[in-house]
Design a protein around this motif. Structure first.
Motif, PDB file in Angstrom:
ATOM      1  N   LEU A 215      -1.628 -37.609  13.048  1.00 51.74           N
ATOM      2  CA  LEU A 215      -1.109 -37.707  14.404  1.00 51.74           C
ATOM      3  C   LEU A 215      -2.243 -37.970  15.371  1.00 51.74           C
ATOM      4  O   LEU A 215      -3.408 -37.659  15.090  1.00 51.74           O
ATOM      5  CB  LEU A 215      -0.366 -36.438  14.799  1.00 51.74           C
ATOM      6  N   LYS A 216      -1.900 -38.553  16.492  1.00 49.65           N
ATOM      7  CA  LYS A 216      -2.883 -38.869  17.521  1.00 49.65           C
ATOM      8  C   LYS A 216      -2.663 -37.973  18.727  1.00 49.65           C
ATOM      9  O   LYS A 216      -1.539 -37.779  19.174  1.00 49.65           O
ATOM     10  CB  LYS A 216      -2.769 -40.338  17.942  1.00 49.65           C
ATOM     11  N   ILE A 217      -3.767 -37.417  19.218  1.00 43.00           N
ATOM     12  CA  ILE A 217      -3.757 -36.704  20.479  1.00 43.00           C
ATOM     13  C   ILE A 217      -4.834 -37.353  21.346  1.00 43.00           C
ATOM     14  O   ILE A 217      -5.638 -38.139  20.836  1.00 43.00           O
ATOM     15  CB  ILE A 217      -4.018 -35.193  20.283  1.00 43.00           C
ATOM     16  N   PRO A 218      -4.874 -37.101  22.632  1.00 44.41           N
ATOM     17  CA  PRO A 218      -5.864 -37.776  23.480  1.00 44.41           C
ATOM     18  C   PRO A 218      -7.290 -37.652  22.946  1.00 44.41           C
ATOM     19  O   PRO A 218      -7.783 -36.544  22.720  1.00 44.41           O
ATOM     20  CB  PRO A 218      -5.704 -37.061  24.828  1.00 44.41           C
ATOM     21  N   HIS A 219      -7.919 -38.799  22.669  1.00 41.98           N
ATOM     22  CA  HIS A 219      -9.305 -38.911  22.212  1.00 41.98           C
ATOM     23  C   HIS A 219      -9.521 -38.424  20.776  1.00 41.98           C
ATOM     24  O   HIS A 219     -10.659 -38.396  20.310  1.00 41.98           O
ATOM     25  CB  HIS A 219     -10.262 -38.150  23.144  1.00 41.98           C
ATOM     26  N   ASN A 220      -8.475 -38.030  20.059  1.00 43.24           N
ATOM     27  CA  ASN A 220      -8.639 -37.486  18.712  1.00 43.24           C
ATOM     28  C   ASN A 220      -7.570 -38.027  17.769  1.00 43.24           C
ATOM     29  O   ASN A 220      -6.426 -38.247  18.173  1.00 43.24           O
ATOM     30  CB  ASN A 220      -8.527 -35.954  18.710  1.00 43.24           C
ATOM     31  N   ASP A 221      -7.970 -38.213  16.489  1.00 45.61           N
ATOM     32  CA  ASP A 221      -7.028 -38.431  15.393  1.00 45.61           C
ATOM     33  C   ASP A 221      -7.088 -37.197  14.504  1.00 45.61           C
ATOM     34  O   ASP A 221      -8.172 -36.774  14.085  1.00 45.61           O
ATOM     35  CB  ASP A 221      -7.408 -39.660  14.568  1.00 45.61           C
ATOM     36  N   VAL A 222      -5.940 -36.615  14.198  1.00 46.24           N
ATOM     37  CA  VAL A 222      -5.878 -35.408  13.382  1.00 46.24           C
ATOM     38  C   VAL A 222      -5.119 -35.720  12.098  1.00 46.24           C
ATOM     39  O   VAL A 222      -4.059 -36.359  12.128  1.00 46.24           O
ATOM     40  CB  VAL A 222      -5.189 -34.252  14.135  1.00 46.24           C
ATOM     41  N   THR A 223      -5.662 -35.280  10.953  1.00 48.00           N
ATOM     42  CA  THR A 223      -5.017 -35.470   9.658  1.00 48.00           C
ATOM     43  C   THR A 223      -4.935 -34.136   8.933  1.00 48.00           C
ATOM     44  O   THR A 223      -5.927 -33.407   8.843  1.00 48.00           O
ATOM     45  CB  THR A 223      -5.803 -36.468   8.785  1.00 48.00           C
ATOM     46  N   LEU A 224      -3.757 -33.826   8.410  1.00 44.93           N
ATOM     47  CA  LEU A 224      -3.533 -32.644   7.583  1.00 44.93           C
ATOM     48  C   LEU A 224      -3.117 -33.110   6.195  1.00 44.93           C
ATOM     49  O   LEU A 224      -2.322 -34.044   6.064  1.00 44.93           O
ATOM     50  CB  LEU A 224      -2.440 -31.756   8.185  1.00 44.93           C
ATOM     51  N   ALA A 225      -3.643 -32.480   5.147  1.00 43.84           N
ATOM     52  CA  ALA A 225      -3.354 -32.923   3.784  1.00 43.84           C
ATOM     53  C   ALA A 225      -3.147 -31.729   2.868  1.00 43.84           C
ATOM     54  O   ALA A 225      -3.788 -30.683   3.022  1.00 43.84           O
ATOM     55  CB  ALA A 225      -4.491 -33.793   3.257  1.00 43.84           C
ATOM     56  N   LEU A 226      -2.252 -31.907   1.894  1.00 40.87           N
ATOM     57  CA  LEU A 226      -1.938 -30.865   0.917  1.00 40.87           C
ATOM     58  C   LEU A 226      -1.773 -31.515  -0.445  1.00 40.87           C
ATOM     59  O   LEU A 226      -1.075 -32.521  -0.579  1.00 40.87           O
ATOM     60  CB  LEU A 226      -0.653 -30.139   1.311  1.00 40.87           C
ATOM     61  N   ASP A 227      -2.427 -30.954  -1.470  1.00 43.63           N
ATOM     62  CA  ASP A 227      -2.343 -31.478  -2.834  1.00 43.63           C
ATOM     63  C   ASP A 227      -2.020 -30.367  -3.824  1.00 43.63           C
ATOM     64  O   ASP A 227      -2.475 -29.222  -3.669  1.00 43.63           O
ATOM     65  CB  ASP A 227      -3.683 -32.102  -3.249  1.00 43.63           C
ATOM     66  N   PHE A 228      -1.263 -30.749  -4.860  1.00 45.78           N
ATOM     67  CA  PHE A 228      -1.053 -29.901  -6.030  1.00 45.78           C
ATOM     68  C   PHE A 228      -1.507 -30.704  -7.242  1.00 45.78           C
ATOM     69  O   PHE A 228      -1.107 -31.861  -7.411  1.00 45.78           O
ATOM     70  CB  PHE A 228       0.420 -29.519  -6.188  1.00 45.78           C
ATOM     71  N   THR A 229      -2.348 -30.110  -8.090  1.00 46.51           N
ATOM     72  CA  THR A 229      -2.804 -30.786  -9.300  1.00 46.51           C
ATOM     73  C   THR A 229      -2.547 -29.903 -10.507  1.00 46.51           C
ATOM     74  O   THR A 229      -2.644 -28.677 -10.433  1.00 46.51           O
ATOM     75  CB  THR A 229      -4.305 -31.127  -9.231  1.00 46.51           C
ATOM     76  N   LYS A 230      -2.213 -30.552 -11.632  1.00 48.19           N
ATOM     77  CA  LYS A 230      -1.944 -29.821 -12.875  1.00 48.19           C
ATOM     78  C   LYS A 230      -2.554 -30.590 -14.027  1.00 48.19           C
ATOM     79  O   LYS A 230      -2.160 -31.714 -14.330  1.00 48.19           O
ATOM     80  CB  LYS A 230      -0.435 -29.676 -13.088  1.00 48.19           C
ATOM     81  N   GLY A 231      -3.573 -30.003 -14.659  1.00 49.41           N
ATOM     82  CA  GLY A 231      -4.181 -30.593 -15.835  1.00 49.41           C
ATOM     83  C   GLY A 231      -3.481 -30.143 -17.100  1.00 49.41           C
ATOM     84  O   GLY A 231      -2.661 -29.210 -17.086  1.00 49.41           O
ATOM     85  N   VAL A 232      -3.809 -30.788 -18.212  1.00 48.27           N
ATOM     86  CA  VAL A 232      -3.154 -30.492 -19.489  1.00 48.27           C
ATOM     87  C   VAL A 232      -3.285 -29.018 -19.855  1.00 48.27           C
ATOM     88  O   VAL A 232      -2.322 -28.383 -20.292  1.00 48.27           O
ATOM     89  CB  VAL A 232      -3.756 -31.369 -20.607  1.00 48.27           C
ATOM     90  N   LEU A 233      -4.477 -28.453 -19.665  1.00 46.84           N
ATOM     91  CA  LEU A 233      -4.717 -27.067 -20.052  1.00 46.84           C
ATOM     92  C   LEU A 233      -4.982 -26.170 -18.846  1.00 46.84           C
ATOM     93  O   LEU A 233      -5.469 -25.050 -19.001  1.00 46.84           O
ATOM     94  CB  LEU A 233      -5.908 -26.999 -21.019  1.00 46.84           C
ATOM     95  N   ASP A 234      -4.656 -26.651 -17.639  1.00 47.23           N
ATOM     96  CA  ASP A 234      -4.963 -25.913 -16.421  1.00 47.23           C
ATOM     97  C   ASP A 234      -3.717 -25.305 -15.797  1.00 47.23           C
ATOM     98  O   ASP A 234      -2.594 -25.769 -16.013  1.00 47.23           O
ATOM     99  CB  ASP A 234      -5.602 -26.836 -15.375  1.00 47.23           C
ATOM    100  N   LYS A 235      -3.949 -24.300 -14.970  1.00 46.54           N
ATOM    101  CA  LYS A 235      -2.908 -23.822 -14.083  1.00 46.54           C
ATOM    102  C   LYS A 235      -2.773 -24.805 -12.915  1.00 46.54           C
ATOM    103  O   LYS A 235      -3.629 -25.650 -12.687  1.00 46.54           O
ATOM    104  CB  LYS A 235      -3.265 -22.434 -13.544  1.00 46.54           C
ATOM    105  N   ILE A 236      -1.688 -24.691 -12.165  1.00 48.62           N
ATOM    106  CA  ILE A 236      -1.520 -25.517 -10.976  1.00 48.62           C
ATOM    107  C   ILE A 236      -2.581 -25.131  -9.956  1.00 48.62           C
ATOM    108  O   ILE A 236      -2.798 -23.953  -9.675  1.00 48.62           O
ATOM    109  CB  ILE A 236      -0.113 -25.343 -10.378  1.00 48.62           C
ATOM    110  N   ARG A 237      -3.250 -26.140  -9.414  1.00 47.53           N
ATOM    111  CA  ARG A 237      -4.274 -25.915  -8.404  1.00 47.53           C
ATOM    112  C   ARG A 237      -3.804 -26.491  -7.076  1.00 47.53           C
ATOM    113  O   ARG A 237      -3.134 -27.525  -7.042  1.00 47.53           O
ATOM    114  CB  ARG A 237      -5.589 -26.568  -8.819  1.00 47.53           C
ATOM    115  N   VAL A 238      -4.185 -25.849  -6.000  1.00 49.11           N
ATOM    116  CA  VAL A 238      -3.763 -26.260  -4.666  1.00 49.11           C
ATOM    117  C   VAL A 238      -4.993 -26.640  -3.851  1.00 49.11           C
ATOM    118  O   VAL A 238      -6.017 -25.949  -3.893  1.00 49.11           O
ATOM    119  CB  VAL A 238      -2.993 -25.129  -3.955  1.00 49.11           C
ATOM    120  N   GLY A 239      -4.897 -27.740  -3.121  1.00 51.85           N
ATOM    121  CA  GLY A 239      -5.945 -28.149  -2.195  1.00 51.85           C
ATOM    122  C   GLY A 239      -5.347 -28.369  -0.820  1.00 51.85           C
ATOM    123  O   GLY A 239      -4.266 -28.954  -0.687  1.00 51.85           O
ATOM    124  N   LEU A 240      -6.023 -27.889   0.195  1.00 56.72           N
ATOM    125  CA  LEU A 240      -5.530 -27.979   1.567  1.00 56.72           C
ATOM    126  C   LEU A 240      -6.682 -28.414   2.458  1.00 56.72           C
ATOM    127  O   LEU A 240      -7.786 -27.865   2.360  1.00 56.72           O
ATOM    128  CB  LEU A 240      -4.992 -26.623   2.020  1.00 56.72           C
TER     129      LEU A 240
END
Length: 288
Positions: A215-240
C-alpha cells in the motif's frame, strides 16, 4: 520500485542446517544449501518472499515471478554466516520471462570425526556445494503468472562428490478486486533421491505458500508479507516481514521466522534503491 539493475549484498550472522550436518553425522538433510536464502531483501523480511519474488531472485523462491520482471536485472550477493560459512550467489532475470542462477556455498575446513575419535582426528574436511539453474515465467493473464525452473547441483565432502538435477514450479495470483494483494505458491527442489556414498539421500523438496500486501501512504511504500514453508522432513515454518520505503529510495525492513537454524528468529534489513543500481543489507542476530 523499479530496479533495472540491482546489486544485493547480504551479510548475515546465521548458523545453517548445512553447517550442523557437516559437523555431525546425524539429524540433517543432504543438499541443505539448496534451501539457503540468498537475497538480502528476503532475509530482512524473515524469508517471507514467495509472493514478492518478481526480480532476479525469483528462481530461489518462486519461478513464476520471472514473468513479472519488467526490466532486465542482475543480483550479486555475498553471504557471511557463522562458523566460517560463505555463500556467493548470482541471479539474472531478462525482461518478461527468462532467468538464470549460480549458487556456491563452502563450509571451509570442517574437523573430521570418527566413532573412535568423536572429538576430532586432527584432520579436516573441505565441504562445498554448487548449483546452476535456469527458468522461465509465463504471464497467463494480467492477474495470473506461472513459472518453472531446472537446476543442476553438486555437493563435495572431502574426496566424495555427488551431483543431481531438480525442478521448481510456481504460481502468482494478483487479486483483481483488492489492489496490492498477491498470493504465491511454489514447490522447489523436486527430484529423485541422490546416492551419497552408500545412502540414497532425499532432496530438500519444499512447499512454499505466501501472500503479500502493498500500500502507498504519503512519501512511503509499505509492504507486508507472510510465508508458510514445509520441507519433506520439516515442520511447518512461518516467516513474517514488513518493509517501508521512504521517498522511493531508502528501505527499512524487519522480519521474524520460526526456522530453528535462523538465530533467534529476528531479522533486520536496509536497502538503497537507485535508478540503475541498488544495495541491500540484512542482519540476523544469533541467540545467546
Amino acid at each position: 520500485m523499479r530496479r533495472p539493475c540491482a546489486t544485493a549484498i547480504a551479510l548475515g550472522l546465521l548458523l545453517t542446517a548445512g553447517a550442523a550436518r557437516a559437523q555431525s553425522s546425524a539429524g540433517a538433510d543432504a543438499f541443505d544449501f539448496l534451501r539457503l536464502d540468498a537475497n538480502a531483501r528476503a532475509v530482512g523480511l524473515g524469508g517471507a518472499y514467495t509472493a514478492l519474488a518478481t526480480d532476479s531472485n525469483a528462481l530461489l523462491y518462486n519461478p513464476a515471478g520471472l514473468a513479472r520482471v519488467r526490466s532486465s536485472e542482475a543480483t550479486l550477493m555475498h553471504n557471511q554466516y557463522a562458523l566460517g560459512i560463505n555463500q556467493q550467489y548470482i541471479g539474472v532475470a531478462l525482461k518478461r520471462g527468462l532467468g538464470f542462477q549460480f549458487n556456491y556455498a563452502t563450509l571451509g575446513d570442517v574437523p573430521r570425526t570418527t566413532i573412535a575419535d568423536p572429538d576430532g582426528t586432527g584432520n579436516h574436511l573441505n565441504v562445498s556445494d554448487t548449483s546452476l539453474g535456469a527458468g522461465y515465467g509465463w504471464e497467463m493473464s494480467p492477474d495470473l503468472a506461472l513459472g518453472a525452473g531446472l537446476k543442476y547441483f553438486t555437493e563435495t565432502l572431502a574426496d566424495v562428490s555427488v551431483s543431481g538435477y531438480a525442478a521448481d514450479i510456481g504460481g502468482l495470483y494478483r487479486m483483481p478486486d483488492i489492489k496490492g494483494l498477491v498470493f504465491g505458491a511454489s514447490l522447489l527442489n523436486i527430484g529423485p533421491p541422490v546416492k551419497f556414498a552408500s545412502t540414497a539421500e532425499k532432496l530438500p523438496t519444499t512447499l512454499r505458500l505466501g501472500t503479500a500486501y502493498g500500500l502507498k501512504i504519503p512519501h512511503n511504500d509499505v509492504t507486508l508479507a507472510l510465508d508458510f514453508t514445509k520441507g519433506v522432513l520439516d515442520k511447518i515454518r512461518v516467516g513474517l516481514g514488513a518493509e517501508t520505503v521512504f521517498d522511493e529510495h531508502f528501505a527499512v525492513r524487519a522480519g521474524f521466522t520460526t526456522r530453528q537454524d535462523a538465530g533467534v528468529g529476528l531479522a533486520f534489513g536496509l536497502g538503497w534503491i537507485g535508478r540503475k543500481i541498488g544495495a541491500d543489507y540484512a542482519f540476523v542476530p544469533m541467540g545467546g
